[in-house]
Design a protein around this motif. Structure first.
Motif, PDB file in Angstrom:
ATOM      1  N   SER A 279      -7.764  11.861   0.677  1.00  0.00           N
ATOM      2  CA  SER A 279      -7.061  11.137  -0.365  1.00  0.00           C
ATOM      3  C   SER A 279      -5.558  11.286  -0.196  1.00  0.00           C
ATOM      4  O   SER A 279      -5.068  12.375   0.093  1.00  0.00           O
ATOM      5  CB  SER A 279      -7.482  11.659  -1.744  1.00  0.00           C
TER       6      SER A 279
ATOM      7  N   PHE B 283      -8.928   1.938   0.567  1.00  0.00           N
ATOM      8  CA  PHE B 283      -9.187   2.209  -0.840  1.00  0.00           C
ATOM      9  C   PHE B 283     -10.639   2.598  -1.024  1.00  0.00           C
ATOM     10  O   PHE B 283     -11.514   2.121  -0.307  1.00  0.00           O
ATOM     11  CB  PHE B 283      -8.870   0.978  -1.703  1.00  0.00           C
ATOM     12  N   LYS B 284     -10.885   3.503  -1.977  1.00  0.00           N
ATOM     13  CA  LYS B 284     -12.233   3.962  -2.271  1.00  0.00           C
ATOM     14  C   LYS B 284     -12.332   4.174  -3.773  1.00  0.00           C
ATOM     15  O   LYS B 284     -11.369   4.578  -4.415  1.00  0.00           O
ATOM     16  CB  LYS B 284     -12.499   5.267  -1.520  1.00  0.00           C
ATOM     17  N   MET B 285     -13.500   3.895  -4.308  1.00  0.00           N
ATOM     18  CA  MET B 285     -13.729   4.110  -5.736  1.00  0.00           C
ATOM     19  C   MET B 285     -14.277   5.517  -5.948  1.00  0.00           C
ATOM     20  O   MET B 285     -15.264   5.898  -5.333  1.00  0.00           O
ATOM     21  CB  MET B 285     -14.722   3.080  -6.285  1.00  0.00           C
ATOM     22  N   GLU B 286     -13.590   6.299  -6.784  1.00  0.00           N
ATOM     23  CA  GLU B 286     -14.074   7.612  -7.185  1.00  0.00           C
ATOM     24  C   GLU B 286     -14.346   7.544  -8.679  1.00  0.00           C
ATOM     25  O   GLU B 286     -13.425   7.610  -9.490  1.00  0.00           O
ATOM     26  CB  GLU B 286     -13.053   8.703  -6.853  1.00  0.00           C
TER      27      GLU B 286
ATOM     28  N   LYS C 296       0.814  -1.212   0.000  1.00  0.00           N
ATOM     29  CA  LYS C 296       0.000   0.000   0.000  1.00  0.00           C
ATOM     30  C   LYS C 296       0.847   1.262   0.000  1.00  0.00           C
ATOM     31  O   LYS C 296       0.331   2.347   0.181  1.00  0.00           O
ATOM     32  CB  LYS C 296      -0.926  -0.009   1.218  1.00  0.00           C
TER      33      LYS C 296
ATOM     34  N   GLU D 201      -3.301  10.383  -2.664  1.00  0.00           N
ATOM     35  CA  GLU D 201      -2.702  10.676  -3.969  1.00  0.00           C
ATOM     36  C   GLU D 201      -2.327  12.138  -4.103  1.00  0.00           C
ATOM     37  O   GLU D 201      -2.980  13.025  -3.693  1.00  0.00           O
ATOM     38  CB  GLU D 201      -3.653  10.291  -5.092  1.00  0.00           C
TER      39      GLU D 201
ATOM     40  N   ASP E  66     -14.675   5.670 -11.779  1.00  0.00           N
ATOM     41  CA  ASP E  66     -14.167   4.360 -12.178  1.00  0.00           C
ATOM     42  C   ASP E  66     -12.701   4.191 -11.799  1.00  0.00           C
ATOM     43  O   ASP E  66     -12.018   3.309 -12.284  1.00  0.00           O
ATOM     44  CB  ASP E  66     -14.347   4.160 -13.685  1.00  0.00           C
ATOM     45  N   LYS E  67     -12.221   5.049 -10.883  1.00  0.00           N
ATOM     46  CA  LYS E  67     -10.823   5.034 -10.472  1.00  0.00           C
ATOM     47  C   LYS E  67     -10.710   4.625  -9.002  1.00  0.00           C
ATOM     48  O   LYS E  67     -11.444   5.110  -8.152  1.00  0.00           O
ATOM     49  CB  LYS E  67     -10.219   6.430 -10.672  1.00  0.00           C
ATOM     50  N   LYS E  68      -9.765   3.735  -8.703  1.00  0.00           N
ATOM     51  CA  LYS E  68      -9.515   3.293  -7.330  1.00  0.00           C
ATOM     52  C   LYS E  68      -8.481   4.223  -6.702  1.00  0.00           C
ATOM     53  O   LYS E  68      -7.391   4.399  -7.239  1.00  0.00           O
ATOM     54  CB  LYS E  68      -8.996   1.858  -7.345  1.00  0.00           C
ATOM     55  N   VAL E  69      -8.810   4.825  -5.545  1.00  0.00           N
ATOM     56  CA  VAL E  69      -7.967   5.839  -4.920  1.00  0.00           C
ATOM     57  C   VAL E  69      -7.610   5.400  -3.505  1.00  0.00           C
ATOM     58  O   VAL E  69      -8.442   4.847  -2.788  1.00  0.00           O
ATOM     59  CB  VAL E  69      -8.710   7.197  -4.873  1.00  0.00           C
ATOM     60  N   ARG E  70      -6.346   5.663  -3.104  1.00  0.00           N
ATOM     61  CA  ARG E  70      -5.926   5.373  -1.731  1.00  0.00           C
ATOM     62  C   ARG E  70      -6.388   6.514  -0.819  1.00  0.00           C
ATOM     63  O   ARG E  70      -6.247   7.682  -1.154  1.00  0.00           O
ATOM     64  CB  ARG E  70      -4.409   5.243  -1.633  1.00  0.00           C
TER      65      ARG E  70
END
Length: 105
Positions: free
Chosen positions: A103, A86-89, A6, A105, A91-95
């Motif tokens: 976030s 992790f969370k979906m924003e 991670k 990133e 169609d993108k997976k974001v840490r």
């Protein structure tokens, strides 16, 4: 087989156990096969280096790898250690940081 970690190069982390407990730094390199990371200014060791054609000889200091379980991400909001989720924003997976939901990133 290498495991999915991670952490990424450039992440800000804090050491949570060991000789350098409490020190913070940026990840310089991730060694996935060994589950280790190189953190800037953490776990600094001295190595004796022989003089070569283009390399100066002598005692040099460099960072040694530290196990990934001994570091924790720094929450971007509170500047404290946090776990990673992790969370979906769209169609993108974001840490995300578990402590604040911010976030990474």
């Amino acid at each position: 087989m290498a495991t999915k970690l991670k952490v990424k190069k450039g992440d800000k982390v804090v050491v949570i156990t060991g000789r350098d407990k409490g020190k913070t730094g940026e990840i310089l390199k991730v060694l996935r096969e060994e589950n280790r990371v190189l953190v800037q200014g953490v776990n600094v060791v001295k190595r004796h280096q022989r003089q070569a054609m283009g390399v100066e000889g002598g005692i040099i200091e460099k960072e040694a790898p530290i196990h990934v379980s001994n570091v924790a991400h720094i929450d971007p909001k509170t500047q404290k250690p946090t776990r990673v989720g992790f969370k979906m924003e769209g169609d993108k997976k974001v840490r995300i940081a578990r402590r604040s939901g911010e976030s990474i990133e």
